[in-house]
Design an enzyme around this catalytic site. Sequence first.
Site, mmCIF file in Angstrom:
data_model
loop_
_atom_site.group_PDB
_atom_site.id
_atom_site.type_symbol
_atom_site.label_atom_id
_atom_site.label_comp_id
_atom_site.label_asym_id
_atom_site.label_seq_id
_atom_site.Cartn_x
_atom_site.Cartn_y
_atom_site.Cartn_z
ATOM 1 N N ASN A 89 60.587 64.096 42.879
ATOM 2 C CA ASN A 89 60.318 65.362 43.560
ATOM 3 C C ASN A 89 61.671 65.909 43.983
ATOM 4 O OD1 ASN A 89 59.477 67.456 45.148
ATOM 5 N ND2 ASN A 89 58.125 66.242 46.446
ATOM 6 N N ARG A 117 57.502 66.511 39.790
ATOM 7 C CA ARG A 117 56.680 67.492 40.502
ATOM 8 C C ARG A 117 57.357 68.854 40.320
ATOM 9 N NH1 ARG A 117 56.555 69.004 46.752
ATOM 10 N NH2 ARG A 117 54.890 70.517 46.596
ATOM 11 N N HIS A 140 50.058 72.744 46.539
ATOM 12 C CA HIS A 140 49.549 71.428 46.965
ATOM 13 C C HIS A 140 48.418 70.944 46.055
ATOM 14 C CE1 HIS A 140 50.702 72.930 51.245
ATOM 15 N NE2 HIS A 140 51.685 72.186 50.791
ATOM 16 N N HIS A 179 44.673 70.146 53.704
ATOM 17 C CA HIS A 179 45.973 69.463 53.625
ATOM 18 C C HIS A 179 46.879 70.040 54.708
ATOM 19 C CE1 HIS A 179 49.535 67.775 51.364
ATOM 20 N NE2 HIS A 179 50.113 68.719 52.071
ATOM 21 N N LEU A 180 47.183 69.224 55.726
ATOM 22 C CA LEU A 180 47.947 69.715 56.871
ATOM 23 C C LEU A 180 49.248 68.939 57.013
ATOM 24 C CD1 LEU A 180 44.922 69.853 59.376
ATOM 25 C CD2 LEU A 180 45.789 71.735 57.969
ATOM 26 N N GLY A 181 50.305 69.442 56.393
ATOM 27 C CA GLY A 181 51.625 68.817 56.527
ATOM 28 C C GLY A 181 52.556 69.831 57.176
ATOM 29 N N GLY A 229 53.930 72.142 55.369
ATOM 30 C CA GLY A 229 53.225 73.245 54.733
ATOM 31 C C GLY A 229 51.749 72.852 54.712
ATOM 32 N N ARG A 249 55.900 78.234 59.425
ATOM 33 C CA ARG A 249 55.443 79.472 58.768
ATOM 34 C C ARG A 249 54.242 80.034 59.504
ATOM 35 N NH1 ARG A 249 54.727 76.703 53.411
ATOM 36 N NH2 ARG A 249 56.738 75.706 53.137
ATOM 37 N N GLU A 307 45.857 63.375 58.680
ATOM 38 C CA GLU A 307 45.642 61.926 58.766
ATOM 39 C C GLU A 307 45.975 61.362 60.142
ATOM 40 O OE1 GLU A 307 47.888 60.063 55.552
ATOM 41 O OE2 GLU A 307 47.358 61.729 54.250
ATOM 42 N N GLU A 322 50.315 61.817 46.590
ATOM 43 C CA GLU A 322 50.684 62.707 45.485
ATOM 44 C C GLU A 322 51.455 61.956 44.400
ATOM 45 O OE1 GLU A 322 51.790 65.276 48.843
ATOM 46 O OE2 GLU A 322 51.710 66.920 47.412
HETATM 47 P P1 ADP Z 1 55.299 67.423 54.232
HETATM 48 O O1 ADP Z 1 54.531 68.692 54.194
HETATM 49 O O2 ADP Z 1 56.750 67.630 54.526
HETATM 50 O O3 ADP Z 1 55.013 66.473 53.106
HETATM 51 P P2 ADP Z 1 53.757 65.611 55.915
HETATM 52 O O4 ADP Z 1 52.479 65.713 55.202
HETATM 53 O O5 ADP Z 1 54.448 64.293 55.939
HETATM 54 O O6 ADP Z 1 54.787 66.715 55.556
HETATM 55 O O7 ADP Z 1 53.481 66.057 57.444
HETATM 56 C C1 ADP Z 1 54.512 66.072 58.372
HETATM 57 C C2 ADP Z 1 53.968 66.560 59.695
HETATM 58 O O8 ADP Z 1 52.835 65.769 60.083
HETATM 59 C C3 ADP Z 1 54.960 66.373 60.847
HETATM 60 O O9 ADP Z 1 55.850 67.432 60.963
HETATM 61 C C4 ADP Z 1 54.032 66.279 62.041
HETATM 62 O O10 ADP Z 1 53.778 67.580 62.526
HETATM 63 C C5 ADP Z 1 52.757 65.699 61.493
HETATM 64 N N1 ADP Z 1 52.566 64.308 61.903
HETATM 65 C C6 ADP Z 1 53.035 63.184 61.315
HETATM 66 N N2 ADP Z 1 52.684 62.088 62.019
HETATM 67 C C7 ADP Z 1 51.989 62.523 63.079
HETATM 68 C C8 ADP Z 1 51.337 61.899 64.198
HETATM 69 N N3 ADP Z 1 51.347 60.574 64.346
HETATM 70 N N4 ADP Z 1 50.719 62.690 65.088
HETATM 71 C C9 ADP Z 1 50.697 64.018 64.939
HETATM 72 N N5 ADP Z 1 51.261 64.668 63.917
HETATM 73 C C10 ADP Z 1 51.904 63.946 63.012
#
Ligand code: ADP
Length: 403
Positions: A7, A94, A183, A209-211, A213, A243, A335, A388
């Site tokens: 990636n 990717r 995603h 999907h909550l990262g 992004g 964002r 997660e 992924e």
């Molecule tokens: P990316 O989109 O960069 O792949 P990820 O899916 O790893 O990101 O998500 C990262 C985000 O997840 C972090 O910025 C944080 O906001 C959130 N996160 C990770 N671990 C925790 C946790 N234990 N509790 C709450 N939020 C978390």
Amino acid sequence: MQILVINAGSSSMKYQLIETDDKTVLAKGLAERIGIAGSRVKHQFTKNGASIEKVVEQDLPNHNVAFEIITQLLTDKEDAVIASPEAITAVGHRIVHGGEKFSETQVITPEVKETIRALIPLAPLHNPANLIGVEAAEKFFPNAVQVAVFDTAFHQTLPEHAFRYAIPEKFYAEEKIRVYGFHGTSHKYVYNEAKKYLKNEKLKAITIHLGNGSSMTAIDENGHSIDTSLGFGPLCGLIMGTRSGDIDPSVIFHMLEQLNMPLEKIKNVLNKESGMLGLAGSSDARDVAARYNEGDPNAALTFEMYGYRIRKYIGAYMAALNGVDALIFTAGLGENSILTRRYACKNLEGLGIELDEELNVDNNHADTPVEIQTPSGKVKILIVPTNEEWQIAKEVAELVAKA
Ligand code: ADP
């Protein structure tokens, strides 16, 4: 089969070497600050059952040098994970944008590379970096099959009424302005995991999907993505780390014309200074949750807004799907954030969505699919850890086996 998954970003490169026969990760790592002072490669592997991390601090002027270090680490005399680069059957890349050209994983030929290059105007930050990764991998693993897995491919099943914008037709016909979505690899992976877990071959689901992004996807009983919350680019839909997500475009005209903000500044505000960061002062949900627990009203509003935006999309996608069997939470916040899931499912009993608060807390950080709805909840609520890299490795292995 040993597959190297890459990636590549403009200044970083993540990698995983995966043995697809038994789904094991032989090594993984990250080259960071490529082209910037202070660059390094972090490399993890297991030796005699123990997990080991090596950090190589070295100037990485470009991706080629990063690949050189990664190859050395993988074939290191003492800690070799593979005997030689030839052990790698294929490299899976990717690729962020496949436009309308690619709805499936592709072996990278000169024509495929040309098409990825031609799509740069649609993904000006990502596709060039992805291509640099491809070209560096071709050099270091000349015997391996190079394969492209597109983030947009899974959403190529969107019907036209969902992917078009209501702007003059020529912008679609001539300029390809439409919803693409992103995603895709993650949405597809967690949907299939949920389907297996629930033993429901005709699963209708909303994947969340909550990262950093974030996006949501409505997936019908045939496993097809029929709508998704990211669009032409990565700015719309859900509230994200930095964002804004959905915003009336009039705000942009106002910033430009009334506030005299230059376009670059506006782009920066919406992409890098908004979302959780703009509302609560941190883009990381862990910080915002800590402030929430201290009673900070901005943090409380942030979770309320973050959850409310997700709930609006749940409603929209239940309508798009004409009902839903399961909600699937995944990625960093999906997660790991109890609060996020709590607010995302708040006051939805009227739609058959009832989160069991105890299960929500007890199953935080689940490492396999798990259900967290109440016994009376009609809609299943699942946490499914995304993977992924595995999805990419699996698709690459299937393609190589067919060829
Ligand atoms: P990316 O989109 O960069 O792949 P990820 O899916 O790893 O990101 O998500 C990262 C985000 O997840 C972090 O910025 C944080 O906001 C959130 N996160 C990770 N671990 C925790 C946790 N234990 N509790 C709450 N939020 C978390």
